[in-house]
Design an enzyme around this catalytic site. Structure first.
Site, PDB file in Angstrom:
ATOM      1  CG  ASP A 103      41.146  35.704  47.627  1.00 34.06           C
ATOM      2  OD1 ASP A 103      42.228  35.725  47.009  1.00 34.06           O
ATOM      3  OD2 ASP A 103      40.636  34.667  48.101  1.00 34.06           O
TER       4      ASP A 103
HETATM    5  N1  URA Z   1      43.230  32.384  51.460  1.00 33.79           N
HETATM    6  C1  URA Z   1      42.223  32.684  50.625  1.00 33.79           C
HETATM    7  O1  URA Z   1      41.521  31.825  50.158  1.00 33.79           O
HETATM    8  N2  URA Z   1      41.987  33.987  50.353  1.00 33.79           N
HETATM    9  C2  URA Z   1      42.708  35.007  50.884  1.00 33.79           C
HETATM   10  O2  URA Z   1      42.431  36.168  50.601  1.00 33.79           O
HETATM   11  C3  URA Z   1      43.765  34.676  51.747  1.00 33.79           C
HETATM   12  C4  URA Z   1      44.010  33.359  52.017  1.00 33.79           C
END
Ligand code: URA
Length: 239
Positions: A103
């Site tokens: 993310d």
């Molecule tokens: N899980 C999440 O919620 N975000 C990420 O970036 C990776 C795994």
């Protein structure tokens, strides 16, 4: 492979620019100055130099990045900076892409490569490559949560996760944990904690399969995998 294509692929300019270099006599193949762009090079045996510097041919690039927050795990984006924007021109020349996504607000381990087969294998749900995250959680994380994660929790869309291994480093109003999961659903870690009524407030990926984030790599920086790391990765991917 044609000499001009090889040199262009290795970042020595466009084919046209490479031809200028050749005309100037800057290129030697097996200790002989070569001016023809069309000669065929066997990258396994022929030794190519430019102004005396050996040209090491490689088709693939494998980078370990310590992704910083605010950067998108994509090759292009109309408004945000992407992980590709963080690479120098030489690395960009290989047209790498991120293997999976983190993310925008997640930090840590991100593999970038132009080896599509390896990337595909690593991401294959069948392989179940483990990924470990470190997180700060708003809310008291308990052993009950660890048991729920080990059994699998139901996400907001009804999907029940595969077993995840939760290690509680600190259980408090602001908890600290490590979580290992073997799949990569959208926002999975955040949604797993939502499933137990808690909120991820900081998330960092520590490892993917056999590769562990090199903490020497500053946020937003990267380096090529070592040969040992690459061997481990190839073994894991079964490529
Ligand atoms: N899980 C999440 O919620 N975000 C990420 O970036 C990776 C795994």
């Amino acid at each position: 492979m044609r000499l001009d294509k090889l040199l262009s692929n290795m970042g020595f300019g466009t084919r046209k620019e490479v031809r200028v270099l050749l005309k100037k006599g800057a290129v030697r193949v097996n200790d002989e100055t070569i001016k023809s762009p069309a000669i065929h090079i066997n990258t396994d045996v022929d030794k190519v130099t430019i102004l005396g510097e050996p040209v090491i041919y490689k088709e693939f690039i494998y980078l370990m990045m310590n992704k910083s927050q605010g950067v998108i795990s994509a090759t292009e984006d109309s408004k945000d900076q992407t992980v590709i924007d963080l690479l120098d021109g030489e690395a960009q020349h290989f047209k790498p892409f991120p293997v999976g996504r983190l993310d925008k607000d997640t930090e840590g381990f991100l593999l970038l490569t132009n080896d599509g087969k390896l990337a595909h294998n690593l991401l294959s749900p069948k392989k179940g490559v483990p990924k470990t995250y470190y997180a700060h959680i708003s809310g008291v994380v308990t052993e009950e949560d660890a048991i729920s994660f080990a059994e699998g929790v139901m996400l907001d869309d009804g999907y029940v996760t595969k077993p995840g291994q939760l290690r509680i480093l600190k259980s408090a109003e602001l908890s600290e944990i490590e979580l290992t999961i073997t799949e990569g659903k959208f926002h999975q870690v955040k949604r797993m904690f939502e499933a137990v009524d808690k909120k991820v407030v900081y998330l960092k990926r520590l490892s993917m399969g056999p590769l562990v984030l090199d903490e020497e790599i500053a946020l937003g920086e990267y380096r090529e995998l070592t040969t040992e790391e690459l061997d481990l990765l190839i073994e894991t991917s079964g490529a």
